[in-house]
Design a protein around this motif. Structure first.
Motif, PDB file in Angstrom:
ATOM      1  N   SER A  47     -56.896 -41.004 -31.971  1.00 22.24           N
ATOM      2  CA  SER A  47     -57.093 -39.644 -32.337  1.00 22.24           C
ATOM      3  C   SER A  47     -58.441 -39.180 -31.914  1.00 22.24           C
ATOM      4  CB  SER A  47     -56.656 -39.155 -33.545  1.00 22.24           C
ATOM      5  OG  SER A  47     -57.793 -39.600 -34.394  1.00 22.24           O
ATOM      6  N   LYS A 106     -53.015 -37.186 -30.646  1.00 22.87           N
ATOM      7  CA  LYS A 106     -53.869 -36.353 -31.148  1.00 22.87           C
ATOM      8  C   LYS A 106     -53.729 -36.070 -32.668  1.00 22.87           C
ATOM      9  CE  LYS A 106     -53.821 -31.712 -29.288  1.00 22.87           C
ATOM     10  NZ  LYS A 106     -55.039 -32.029 -28.185  1.00 22.87           N
ATOM     11  N   LYS A 108     -53.930 -34.161 -36.296  1.00 23.47           N
ATOM     12  CA  LYS A 108     -52.797 -33.199 -36.792  1.00 23.47           C
ATOM     13  C   LYS A 108     -54.064 -31.493 -36.547  1.00 23.47           C
ATOM     14  CE  LYS A 108     -50.424 -31.182 -40.543  1.00 23.47           C
ATOM     15  NZ  LYS A 108     -50.584 -29.845 -40.362  1.00 23.47           N
ATOM     16  N   ARG A 109     -55.036 -31.712 -36.655  1.00 23.17           N
ATOM     17  CA  ARG A 109     -56.083 -30.681 -36.814  1.00 23.17           C
ATOM     18  C   ARG A 109     -55.961 -29.716 -35.270  1.00 23.17           C
ATOM     19  NH1 ARG A 109     -62.032 -30.466 -38.992  1.00 23.17           N
ATOM     20  NH2 ARG A 109     -62.818 -28.440 -38.403  1.00 23.17           N
ATOM     21  N   LEU A 111     -53.815 -30.495 -32.883  1.00 22.75           N
ATOM     22  CA  LEU A 111     -52.256 -30.199 -32.485  1.00 22.75           C
ATOM     23  C   LEU A 111     -51.787 -28.999 -33.146  1.00 22.75           C
ATOM     24  CD1 LEU A 111     -49.973 -30.921 -30.981  1.00 22.75           C
ATOM     25  CD2 LEU A 111     -49.048 -31.933 -33.142  1.00 22.75           C
ATOM     26  N   ASP A 112     -52.321 -28.715 -34.272  1.00 26.78           N
ATOM     27  CA  ASP A 112     -52.013 -27.312 -34.882  1.00 26.78           C
ATOM     28  C   ASP A 112     -52.498 -26.012 -34.157  1.00 26.78           C
ATOM     29  OD1 ASP A 112     -50.365 -28.530 -36.797  1.00 26.78           O
ATOM     30  OD2 ASP A 112     -52.037 -28.419 -38.598  1.00 26.78           O
ATOM     31  N   GLU A 121     -45.173 -23.106 -32.600  1.00 24.62           N
ATOM     32  CA  GLU A 121     -45.201 -23.566 -33.936  1.00 24.62           C
ATOM     33  C   GLU A 121     -43.449 -23.429 -34.442  1.00 24.62           C
ATOM     34  OE1 GLU A 121     -48.655 -21.562 -36.138  1.00 24.62           O
ATOM     35  OE2 GLU A 121     -47.783 -20.516 -34.914  1.00 24.62           O
ATOM     36  N   ILE A 127     -42.985 -34.129 -36.120  1.00 23.53           N
ATOM     37  CA  ILE A 127     -44.235 -34.197 -35.503  1.00 23.53           C
ATOM     38  C   ILE A 127     -44.825 -35.482 -35.967  1.00 23.53           C
ATOM     39  CG2 ILE A 127     -46.451 -33.133 -35.047  1.00 23.53           C
ATOM     40  CD1 ILE A 127     -45.042 -30.478 -35.098  1.00 23.53           C
ATOM     41  N   THR A 129     -48.598 -37.364 -35.642  1.00 21.66           N
ATOM     42  CA  THR A 129     -49.697 -37.222 -34.923  1.00 21.66           C
ATOM     43  C   THR A 129     -50.671 -38.689 -34.844  1.00 21.66           C
ATOM     44  OG1 THR A 129     -51.057 -36.467 -36.745  1.00 21.66           O
ATOM     45  CG2 THR A 129     -49.883 -34.790 -35.643  1.00 21.66           C
ATOM     46  N   ASP A 131     -52.960 -39.160 -36.718  1.00 21.35           N
ATOM     47  CA  ASP A 131     -53.273 -39.338 -38.258  1.00 21.35           C
ATOM     48  C   ASP A 131     -52.175 -39.882 -38.957  1.00 21.35           C
ATOM     49  OD1 ASP A 131     -55.376 -37.692 -37.588  1.00 21.35           O
ATOM     50  OD2 ASP A 131     -54.683 -35.896 -38.353  1.00 21.35           O
ATOM     51  N   ASP A 132     -50.936 -39.870 -38.404  1.00 25.44           N
ATOM     52  CA  ASP A 132     -49.779 -40.568 -39.166  1.00 25.44           C
ATOM     53  C   ASP A 132     -49.435 -42.003 -39.089  1.00 25.44           C
ATOM     54  OD1 ASP A 132     -49.339 -37.919 -40.262  1.00 25.44           O
ATOM     55  OD2 ASP A 132     -48.620 -37.360 -38.282  1.00 25.44           O
TER      56      ASP A 132
END
Length: 211
Positions: A47, A106, A108-109, A111-112, A121, A127, A129, A131-132
């Protein structure tokens, strides 16, 4: 086919220019380095936070990460245009009752920020990301996690991406893997491992799924 999983940058949105711009701002301010798009692309995998932590020499990594997101949000409207063909494709697939997912490196921040800016959205059932997951693409962890959350089998899903890492991840996850070069900026011009199918335009893929 019950589910279609997409990569994001270079696949669902032409966001590579904003990624390059934000990273160039960070490395110029904190390391006084002028990095080319090619040099930044070579860092892709983790990320954005991972890329900065691994590649920035300056010790102020948290500040650098904040600057990345600041520039990403600030310049998004100027550098990323919505793609009507992709928006219509997503609506069509949803209308057909297909489950839709995103698997992206990416954070999450960011991507959002992009999903909100592009009014995408609430279009996706799952989803995943950067981070996951623990292992980024080309590891299939993200794709496998999406399949599990969507409750579909490998043979019931396809994964669509624009990079070598996407194709490797999809093939390793044993799903129908599609390589695309349909946006102005994509990551890989020649895949090192052949995807099952490849498309140069959104309309060509739309014909494939509607036919």
């Amino acid at each position: 086919m019950k589910a279609i999983i997409f990569d994001f940058d270079g696949t669902l949105a032409d966001t590579l220019p904003i990624c390059f711009d934000a990273f160039q701002n960070v490395f110029k301010k904190f390391d006084d380095k002028d990095l080319s798009s090619k040099e930044i692309k070579a860092m892709f995998g983790p990320s954005e936070t991972g890329i900065i932590k691994e590649n920035l020499s300056n010790s102020n990594k948290d500040q650098a990460i904040e600057l990345y997101y600041e520039k990403y949000a600030e310049h998004h409207h100027a550098l990323v245009e919505p793609n009507d063909e992709i928006n219509e494709l997503i609506k069509y697939l949803k209308g057909k009752g297909l489950k839709l997912g995103i698997v992206t490196g990416k954070a999450k921040r960011s991507l959002d920020i992009s999903l909100q800016a592009l009014q995408m959205e609430n279009m996706f059932d799952v989803i995943i990301t950067g981070d996951d997951i623990i292992k980024p693409k080309p590891d299939p962890e993200g794709v496998n996690k999406a399949l599990s959350l969507l409750d579909v089998k490998n043979k019931e899903a396809m994964f669509i991406g624009d990079s070598d890492a996407d194709i490797h991840a999809g093939v390793k996850a044993n799903v129908l893997t599609i390589g695309v070069q349909w946006l102005p900026n994509y990551q890989t011009s020649a895949f090192s491992i052949e995807p099952h199918l490849s498309f140069k335009s959104v309309s060509e893929f739309t014909k494939f799924v509607t036919g």
